[in-house]
Design a protein around this motif. Sequence first.
Motif, mmCIF file in Angstrom:
data_model
loop_
_atom_site.group_PDB
_atom_site.id
_atom_site.type_symbol
_atom_site.label_atom_id
_atom_site.label_comp_id
_atom_site.label_asym_id
_atom_site.label_seq_id
_atom_site.Cartn_x
_atom_site.Cartn_y
_atom_site.Cartn_z
ATOM 1 N N GLY A 338 0.916 -1.153 -0.370
ATOM 2 C CA GLY A 338 -0.073 -0.232 -0.189
ATOM 3 C C GLY A 338 0.343 1.021 0.029
ATOM 4 N N THR A 339 2.588 0.997 0.512
ATOM 5 C CA THR A 339 2.934 2.278 0.112
ATOM 6 C C THR A 339 3.486 2.678 -1.248
ATOM 7 O OG1 THR A 339 5.054 1.015 0.414
ATOM 8 C CG2 THR A 339 4.530 1.857 2.391
ATOM 9 N N SER A 340 3.250 3.852 -1.695
ATOM 10 C CA SER A 340 4.073 4.744 -3.240
ATOM 11 C C SER A 340 5.116 3.672 -3.866
ATOM 12 C CB SER A 340 3.550 6.595 -2.820
ATOM 13 O OG SER A 340 2.501 6.253 -1.895
ATOM 14 N N VAL A 341 5.135 3.827 -4.910
ATOM 15 C CA VAL A 341 6.716 3.387 -5.505
ATOM 16 C C VAL A 341 7.524 4.689 -5.648
ATOM 17 C CG1 VAL A 341 7.716 3.031 -8.016
ATOM 18 C CG2 VAL A 341 5.691 1.380 -6.563
ATOM 19 N N TYR A 342 6.694 6.402 -6.097
ATOM 20 C CA TYR A 342 6.676 7.447 -5.675
ATOM 21 C C TYR A 342 5.807 8.587 -5.778
ATOM 22 C CZ TYR A 342 5.253 7.241 -10.735
ATOM 23 O OH TYR A 342 4.814 5.807 -11.390
ATOM 24 N N ASP A 343 5.687 9.721 -5.414
ATOM 25 C CA ASP A 343 4.810 10.392 -4.857
ATOM 26 C C ASP A 343 3.675 9.779 -6.756
ATOM 27 O OD1 ASP A 343 5.217 11.215 -2.310
ATOM 28 O OD2 ASP A 343 6.456 12.984 -2.800
ATOM 29 N N LEU A 344 2.676 9.979 -6.222
ATOM 30 C CA LEU A 344 1.708 10.528 -7.105
ATOM 31 C C LEU A 344 0.151 10.669 -6.514
ATOM 32 C CD1 LEU A 344 1.311 9.798 -9.984
ATOM 33 C CD2 LEU A 344 0.869 7.945 -9.990
ATOM 34 N N ASN A 345 -0.550 12.143 -6.888
ATOM 35 C CA ASN A 345 -1.327 11.985 -6.347
ATOM 36 C C ASN A 345 -2.644 12.402 -7.192
ATOM 37 O OD1 ASN A 345 -3.112 13.514 -5.627
ATOM 38 N ND2 ASN A 345 -3.116 15.419 -5.271
ATOM 39 N N LEU A 346 -3.605 11.114 -7.152
ATOM 40 C CA LEU A 346 -4.729 10.716 -8.393
ATOM 41 C C LEU A 346 -5.806 11.107 -7.572
ATOM 42 C CD1 LEU A 346 -3.727 7.524 -8.549
ATOM 43 C CD2 LEU A 346 -4.612 8.491 -10.290
ATOM 44 N N SER A 347 -5.927 12.148 -6.420
ATOM 45 C CA SER A 347 -7.132 12.817 -5.737
ATOM 46 C C SER A 347 -7.584 13.741 -6.821
ATOM 47 C CB SER A 347 -6.642 12.505 -4.462
ATOM 48 O OG SER A 347 -5.874 14.305 -3.798
ATOM 49 N N ASN A 348 -7.224 14.229 -7.473
ATOM 50 C CA ASN A 348 -8.441 15.538 -7.884
ATOM 51 C C ASN A 348 -8.549 15.513 -9.038
ATOM 52 O OD1 ASN A 348 -5.893 14.847 -9.464
ATOM 53 N ND2 ASN A 348 -4.526 17.184 -9.459
ATOM 54 N N SER A 349 -8.668 13.858 -9.775
ATOM 55 C CA SER A 349 -8.992 13.748 -10.651
ATOM 56 C C SER A 349 -10.671 13.191 -10.934
ATOM 57 C CB SER A 349 -8.685 12.819 -11.513
ATOM 58 O OG SER A 349 -8.295 11.220 -10.299
ATOM 59 N N GLY A 350 -11.107 13.994 -11.847
ATOM 60 C CA GLY A 350 -12.480 13.873 -11.543
ATOM 61 C C GLY A 350 -13.506 14.938 -10.625
ATOM 62 N N SER A 351 -12.586 16.077 -10.771
ATOM 63 C CA SER A 351 -13.316 17.135 -9.432
ATOM 64 C C SER A 351 -12.689 18.476 -10.323
ATOM 65 C CB SER A 351 -12.932 17.197 -8.371
ATOM 66 O OG SER A 351 -11.417 16.909 -7.735
ATOM 67 N N LEU A 352 -11.360 18.340 -10.307
ATOM 68 C CA LEU A 352 -10.793 19.378 -11.039
ATOM 69 C C LEU A 352 -11.131 20.594 -12.000
ATOM 70 C CD1 LEU A 352 -8.113 21.222 -9.591
ATOM 71 C CD2 LEU A 352 -6.961 20.259 -11.650
ATOM 72 N N GLY A 353 -11.324 19.696 -13.385
ATOM 73 C CA GLY A 353 -12.255 20.671 -13.944
ATOM 74 C C GLY A 353 -13.356 20.847 -14.379
ATOM 75 N N ALA A 354 -14.553 20.187 -13.206
ATOM 76 C CA ALA A 354 -15.687 21.070 -12.312
ATOM 77 C C ALA A 354 -15.720 22.843 -13.016
ATOM 78 C CB ALA A 354 -15.856 19.974 -11.238
ATOM 79 N N ASN A 355 -14.756 22.945 -11.538
ATOM 80 C CA ASN A 355 -13.997 24.859 -11.522
ATOM 81 C C ASN A 355 -13.237 25.251 -11.719
ATOM 82 O OD1 ASN A 355 -15.917 24.914 -9.545
ATOM 83 N ND2 ASN A 355 -14.830 25.454 -7.749
ATOM 84 N N SER A 356 -13.218 24.954 -13.459
ATOM 85 C CA SER A 356 -11.797 25.369 -13.928
ATOM 86 C C SER A 356 -12.050 26.775 -14.006
ATOM 87 C CB SER A 356 -11.156 24.918 -14.589
ATOM 88 O OG SER A 356 -12.310 23.927 -16.272
ATOM 89 N N SER A 357 -11.759 27.799 -13.773
ATOM 90 C CA SER A 357 -11.980 29.060 -13.881
ATOM 91 C C SER A 357 -10.212 29.602 -14.599
ATOM 92 C CB SER A 357 -11.686 29.772 -11.838
ATOM 93 O OG SER A 357 -10.663 29.124 -11.043
ATOM 94 N N THR A 358 -10.708 30.988 -15.035
ATOM 95 C CA THR A 358 -9.846 31.024 -15.925
ATOM 96 C C THR A 358 -8.050 31.828 -15.211
ATOM 97 O OG1 THR A 358 -11.321 33.355 -16.362
ATOM 98 C CG2 THR A 358 -9.183 33.117 -17.276
ATOM 99 N N VAL A 359 -7.392 30.751 -15.952
ATOM 100 C CA VAL A 359 -6.071 30.664 -15.994
ATOM 101 C C VAL A 359 -5.086 32.090 -16.491
ATOM 102 C CG1 VAL A 359 -3.633 29.712 -15.486
ATOM 103 C CG2 VAL A 359 -5.715 27.922 -14.726
#
Length: 498
Positions: A338-359
């Motif tokens: 269960g430990t990570s091989v390297y840092d990988l943050n999957l938790s943003n997927s599926g939600s980030l796009g819903a709120n994308s404001s202008t960059v």
Amino acid sequence: MMLKIWLHAILLFYGLFFNADGAFVGIIIGTDVSNLPSPTDIVAILRARQITHVRLFDADPHMLNALSNTGIEVMVSVTNEEVLGIGELPSRAAAWINKNVAAYVPSTNITAIAVGSEVLTSIPHAAPILPSAMSNLYKALVASNLNYQVKVSTPHSMDIISRPFPPSTATFNSSWNSTIIQILQFLRNTKSFYMLNAYPYYEYVKSNGIFPLEYALFRPLPLVKQIVDPNTLFHYSSMFDALVDAAYNSISALNFSGIPIVVTETGWPWFGGANEPDAAVENAETYNNNLIRRVSNDSGPPSQPTIPINTYIYELFNEDKRPGPVSERNWGVVFPNGTSVYDLNLSNSGSLGANSSTVFCIARPGADESSLRDGLNWACGPGQANCAAIQQGQPCYNPNTLQNHASYAYNDYYQRMHNSGGTCDFGGTATLTSDDPSHGSCRFTGSSNSSRGGQLPPAPGPVAPLSGSSRNVVFHFGTVVAVTATLFLLDMNFRFSL
Ligand SMILES: *[C@@H]1O[C@H](CO)[C@@H](O)[C@H](O)[C@H]1NC(C)=O
Ligand SMILES: *[C@@H]1O[C@H](CO)[C@@H](O)[C@H](O)[C@H]1NC(C)=O
Ligand SMILES: *[C@@H]1O[C@H](CO)[C@@H](O)[C@H](O)[C@H]1NC(C)=O
Ligand SMILES: *[C@@H]1O[C@H](CO)[C@@H](O)[C@H](O)[C@H]1NC(C)=O
Ligand SMILES: *[C@@H]1O[C@H](CO)[C@@H](O)[C@H](O)[C@H]1NC(C)=O
Ligand SMILES: *[C@@H]1O[C@H](CO)[C@@H](O)[C@H](O)[C@H]1NC(C)=O
Ligand SMILES: *[C@@H]1O[C@H](CO)[C@@H](O)[C@H](O)[C@H]1NC(C)=O
Ligand SMILES: *[C@@H]1O[C@H](CO)[C@@H](O)[C@H](O)[C@H]1NC(C)=O
Ligand SMILES: *[C@@H]1O[C@H](CO)[C@@H](O)[C@H](O)[C@H]1NC(C)=O
């Protein structure tokens, strides 16, 4: 060209408003693992990492039970061994659906069936029967009233596309035309999607140094090495985008449209043999994290900017029992404990796009003055940014600094062009920010307070250019074939005297 960009800009806004779900990044759970955790433990790992989508290479009953009531969306697979039988006997397709799908939905959220894996290239003798296997499964879903929630498709390797670079001229290897046409008809008629296995790792290794590693890893390329498709003038900021567009263009070369692509496999190995130097932890970490960032921004590839690229990462665990080179057994992102091989943050997927404001794209604080000047001149000249507001007497002239003028010009260019592949780079002198740089009566393009309400007018031609000169060397795609690898250098001394 300008009209096209303008249309893309309009479509982008529709995309942002109507694609409320956002793109997702899921993960593949291969099971050729000697100490595979129990299905319950695997689900615990998925939940701890807030993974929302998984793909299985089979339809294992224990795994499907463990995934029930988790909200995780599941793609199950018909194995290559099962394809022939299902294609030949509708009754076998019906039995497969009953046993592996109908028995689990809705508590296990099965939403797609991958029929075989790279059938055309791995078991070519079964190719002629593949379309009927798909159609038999679909009919069985209809009979169970599951055809609206479960889609049927089949994952293809990039190898069926003869020459992926440049993307605009990519076509399927014509020896597969008739099978692929039947498959595309099926996908269109059933509102399903094209499944693409796209590995920049392999394309990079095959290319023998033609493409920079940065390009395969989604790292910004220097301004002087931007990769441009000579026919469409689309900028390809990553090889991933280029591969997806190669598949879109191969589909449209057969006169099909409106079939979205889902990347059913991609990833990067983190360890390899002595002859596989690019299979390394730093590269795998960079690739997968940048991939997630790329997919989560919700845009499509340059030719299809409004279609997000939903993607599955290969893979959760190292499959240490697989044959082949060392790298083949080292694609996992999590150890079985269960430990990570390297840092990988999957938790943003599926939600980030819903709120994308202008960059916004602005000049990087502390950027070198002469590079900034080059970037500014390029943006206002060949980049066709509208630089009227930074002329003397106009609202964004003050503060009269290179930093401010470049920020305005970079951002105007970026807001107009990022949807068709323009990047916020400018030789490393630019950076993205979510803080609106507008001040006083100076409104940056894309600002929600700008009188245009965030919409962009078509870019006019260059306006009153500033002094200085700028150079932009454009690398064009070479044709990557083992022997005749060539790289065209266009406009070696493409000099703009402004
Ligand atoms: C399954 O996933 C689909 C697609 O995201 C979603 O619309 C549906 O609500 C999910 N069903 C359940 C039972 O969670
Ligand atoms: C196309 O496919 C055929 C049959 O698999 C193969 O022999 C041929 O080399 C392929 N052509 C290209 C250009 O990849
Ligand atoms: C296959 O389709 C391509 C378009 O993708 C076309 O150019 C080619 O002529 C076709 N080949 C055959 C053998 O039908
Ligand atoms: C696609 O449509 C064009 C225009 O109708 C036609 O010339 C071409 O032959 C078609 N290509 C294929 C592969 O059907
Ligand atoms: C988990 O497994 C990895 C690889 O076998 C090992 O290096 C690491 O120490 C283990 N971590 C724990 C907490 O057991
Ligand atoms: C993962 O990304 C999300 C969204 O960007 C962020 O909210 C979260 O804090 C990140 N988690 C970790 C462990 O970095
Ligand atoms: C999403 O947008 C809404 C409305 O603009 C805002 O209130 C909310 O804080 C945003 N959520 C995140 C995670 O940024
Ligand atoms: C989204 O990704 C594409 C492709 O890398 C890029 O061109 C675009 O600028 C990105 N958009 C944002 C808002 O970061
Ligand atoms: C935009 O308008 C809102 C409300 O009028 C104001 O609160 C905000 O500060 C303005 N933003 C900028 C960047 O001027």
